[in-house]
Design an enzyme around this catalytic site. Structure first.
Site, mmCIF file in Angstrom:
data_model
loop_
_atom_site.group_PDB
_atom_site.id
_atom_site.type_symbol
_atom_site.label_atom_id
_atom_site.label_comp_id
_atom_site.label_asym_id
_atom_site.label_seq_id
_atom_site.Cartn_x
_atom_site.Cartn_y
_atom_site.Cartn_z
ATOM 1 N N LYS A 100 0.820 -1.227 0.000
ATOM 2 C CA LYS A 100 0.000 0.000 0.000
ATOM 3 C C LYS A 100 0.843 1.261 0.000
ATOM 4 O O LYS A 100 0.452 2.284 -0.543
ATOM 5 C CB LYS A 100 -0.973 0.023 1.177
ATOM 6 C CG LYS A 100 -0.370 -0.301 2.526
ATOM 7 C CD LYS A 100 -0.778 -1.661 2.978
ATOM 8 C CE LYS A 100 0.281 -2.213 3.908
ATOM 9 N NZ LYS A 100 -0.142 -3.371 4.634
ATOM 10 N N VAL A 127 -5.428 -2.989 0.107
ATOM 11 C CA VAL A 127 -6.454 -2.429 1.003
ATOM 12 C C VAL A 127 -7.341 -3.556 1.515
ATOM 13 O O VAL A 127 -7.850 -4.361 0.725
ATOM 14 C CB VAL A 127 -7.351 -1.400 0.272
ATOM 15 C CG1 VAL A 127 -8.370 -0.806 1.240
ATOM 16 C CG2 VAL A 127 -6.519 -0.306 -0.368
ATOM 17 N N GLY A 129 -6.724 -6.304 3.217
ATOM 18 C CA GLY A 129 -6.236 -7.696 3.283
ATOM 19 C C GLY A 129 -7.047 -8.600 2.379
ATOM 20 O O GLY A 129 -7.071 -8.432 1.164
ATOM 21 N N ILE A 131 -10.241 -8.820 2.042
ATOM 22 C CA ILE A 131 -11.580 -8.341 1.630
ATOM 23 C C ILE A 131 -11.536 -7.869 0.175
ATOM 24 O O ILE A 131 -10.703 -7.041 -0.174
ATOM 25 C CB ILE A 131 -12.032 -7.131 2.489
ATOM 26 C CG1 ILE A 131 -11.927 -7.445 3.974
ATOM 27 C CG2 ILE A 131 -13.422 -6.679 2.101
ATOM 28 C CD1 ILE A 131 -12.150 -6.219 4.867
ATOM 29 N N GLY A 182 1.362 -11.495 13.721
ATOM 30 C CA GLY A 182 1.764 -11.183 12.341
ATOM 31 C C GLY A 182 0.855 -10.165 11.662
ATOM 32 O O GLY A 182 0.843 -10.057 10.447
ATOM 33 N N GLU A 185 2.803 -4.120 10.866
ATOM 34 C CA GLU A 185 3.848 -3.859 9.872
ATOM 35 C C GLU A 185 5.209 -4.120 10.517
ATOM 36 O O GLU A 185 5.320 -4.159 11.743
ATOM 37 C CB GLU A 185 3.782 -2.395 9.425
ATOM 38 C CG GLU A 185 2.487 -2.013 8.733
ATOM 39 C CD GLU A 185 2.282 -2.792 7.450
ATOM 40 O OE1 GLU A 185 3.148 -2.755 6.576
ATOM 41 O OE2 GLU A 185 1.246 -3.465 7.331
ATOM 42 N N ASP A 196 -0.529 3.612 7.920
ATOM 43 C CA ASP A 196 -1.018 2.484 7.123
ATOM 44 C C ASP A 196 -2.469 2.746 6.668
ATOM 45 O O ASP A 196 -2.796 2.579 5.492
ATOM 46 C CB ASP A 196 -0.912 1.193 7.956
ATOM 47 C CG ASP A 196 -1.414 -0.018 7.204
ATOM 48 O OD1 ASP A 196 -0.690 -0.496 6.310
ATOM 49 O OD2 ASP A 196 -2.534 -0.473 7.488
ATOM 50 N N LYS A 200 -4.075 3.470 2.794
ATOM 51 C CA LYS A 200 -5.214 2.730 2.245
ATOM 52 C C LYS A 200 -6.355 3.674 1.838
ATOM 53 O O LYS A 200 -7.000 3.463 0.804
ATOM 54 C CB LYS A 200 -5.696 1.696 3.260
ATOM 55 C CG LYS A 200 -4.667 0.572 3.458
ATOM 56 C CD LYS A 200 -4.983 -0.264 4.677
ATOM 57 C CE LYS A 200 -3.998 -1.405 4.858
ATOM 58 N NZ LYS A 200 -4.096 -2.042 6.173
HETATM 59 N N1 HSE Z 1 -0.458 -3.831 9.335
HETATM 60 C C1 HSE Z 1 -1.607 -3.909 8.507
HETATM 61 C C2 HSE Z 1 -2.845 -3.980 9.398
HETATM 62 C C3 HSE Z 1 -1.509 -5.135 7.649
HETATM 63 O O1 HSE Z 1 -2.691 -4.172 10.604
HETATM 64 O O2 HSE Z 1 -3.948 -3.784 8.913
HETATM 65 C C4 HSE Z 1 -2.468 -5.175 6.527
HETATM 66 O O3 HSE Z 1 -2.343 -4.121 5.652
#
Ligand code: HSE
Length: 408
Positions: A100, A127, A129, A131, A182, A185, A196, A200
């Site tokens: 992104k 954007v 993940g 979805i 996980g 970022e 982040d 997006k």
């Molecule tokens: N670090 C991002 C989040 C990962 O937590 O949404 C997905 O873009």
């Protein structure tokens, strides 16, 4: 046979490799041609992996291999991803990415390079993940003029806020848990400071309104100043604190775009989006509100979107997916001057004067708590313009003040 290269073998890259290798028959059936992972570009040592022979440290090998028709960039960051993506597009390879940061800062340019080289540049995973959001906006909602896009776009911060709300967990413990899972970022500053989510909403605004919106044009605030105290006041007011990203089109052609921690009314569906889940509400002139919901972060949800783009590129090797926007301009993004309600916490060593000034200035408010123990008043105002709010706030006799917007 269609050969694919994957640039990066981190959380998302390893998910992409595993999906392409483990689901190879099913994916190849869908494409009507065999898909082969030919290279995985990675500097770290993965010689223990069952597909160790695919790893290379040499990008030149990939860009110069004419068999490679599709490249998945899942390295993250701008450098060297930008250079690599540009060179692959110029070399006539379609590129898909989950990056992104790259799309938000270089999207218009890379889309143009893809167009000029008759290849595809797709970024569904950048954007939300797992979805599906960019393709539905560009295709299924194509008949609409999009009025606004509002959403929870960062799984890490939503997870942290949810842990604070439900478990009374402190910020640092919740962040460590998000990292372990996980979601965060590499540098979680991008999550917790709102960058982040900002990237997006830039991508969504660019796609929705047709002109590139750059991250430095979007007012961005993260969640590091949200305390357990705020979470508790919000709860007592029947609101939940969420990191909300919002963009809307104005009648004069400008747009507004902002990321900020926001008190969301428990009557608003976004207040119930918990954990790592993301939700995006797109308002179209024909459809009204359409909501997209799902896991916004994590290895396989994100890899799912990357692999879907690879499949789409494989099905359109000799044609283009028309998915683009033009470059933006300075002054395109302006402040929102619409009426909203505000959450305020004001503190003073002279609590009686604070109460008196509050009662005089904000005699009409949605709800308030006068907290004598902490010498502070927390309240939510009626909806009003920024200028009325600023004028009223200047009459409040306090030493310290915190302000957040609300979403009803
Ligand atoms: N670090 C991002 C989040 C990962 O937590 O949404 C997905 O873009």
């Amino acid at each position: 046979m269609i050969s694919v290269a994957i640039l990066g073998h981190g959380t998302v890259g390893s998910g992409v490799a595993e999906l392409l290798i483990n689901h190879n028959d099913r994916i190849s059936d869908k494409v009507h041609s065999e898909i082969e992972v030919k290279y995985i570009l990675e500097l770290r040592d993965f010689s223990h992996m069952s597909y160790a022979e695919k790893f290379t440290k040499d990008f030149e090998k990939i860009v110069n291999d004419e068999d490679v028709k599709i490249v998945a960039e899942v390295m993250g960051g701008i450098n060297p991803a930008y250079e690599f993506v540009k060179r692959c597009l110029i070399a006539g390879k379609s590129v898909v990415t989950s990056n992104k940061e790259l799309v938000a800062s270089k999207g218009a340019e890379l889309l143009e390079i893809a167009l000029n080289n008759n290849v595809n540049f797709l970024f569904e995973a950048s954007v939300g993940g797992g979805i599906p959001i960019l393709r539905p906006m560009a295709q299924c909602l194509a008949a609409n003029d999009i009025n606004s896009v509002t959403g929870i776009l960062n799984g890490t911060t939503n997870y942290i806020l949810n842990k604070m709300i439900v478990d009374g967990m402190d910020f640092d413990t919740a962040l460590s848990l998000a990292k372990e899972k996980g979601f965060a970022e590499k540098d979680p500053t991008a999550d917790i400071e709102g960058h982040d989510a900002c990237r997006k909403i830039c991508i969504l605004a660019s796609l929705a309104f047709g002109k590139h919106v750059y991250p430095n044009q979007v007012k961005t605030q993260g969640i590091t100043n949200v305390t357990l105290n705020d979470v508790s006041y919000a709860d007592r007011f029947n609101f939940a604190i969420k990191l909300i990203a919002h963009t809307k089109k104005l009648p004069d052609g400008h747009i507004c775009a902002e990321v900020a921690p926001t008190l969301v009314s428990r009557n608003n569906i976004l207040s119930n989006v918990d954990g790592v889940f993301n939700a995006i509400i797109v308002n179209g002139d024909a459809t009204g509100d359409v909501m997209f919901y799902g896991k916004g972060a994590g290895k396989f949800p994100t890899a799912s979107a990357v692999v879907a783009d690879i499949i789409d590129c494989a099905k359109h090797l000799y044609s283009r997916k028309y998915f683009s926007w033009q470059d933006g301009y300075d002054g395109y993004v302006v402040d929102d001057s619409g009426k909203i309600g505000y959450y305020v916490v004001a503190q003073s060593s002279d609590f009686e004067s604070l109460v008196e000034s509050f009662d005089k200035t904000f005699e009409e408010n949605r709800c308030n708590i006068k907290n004598r123990t902490l010498n502070e008043i927390a309240f939510i105002t009626d909806e009003m313009s920024v200028s009325s709010f600023n004028e009223k706030i200047s009459n409040l006799k306090c030493d310290k003040i915190k302000i957040m917007k609300t979403l009803i």
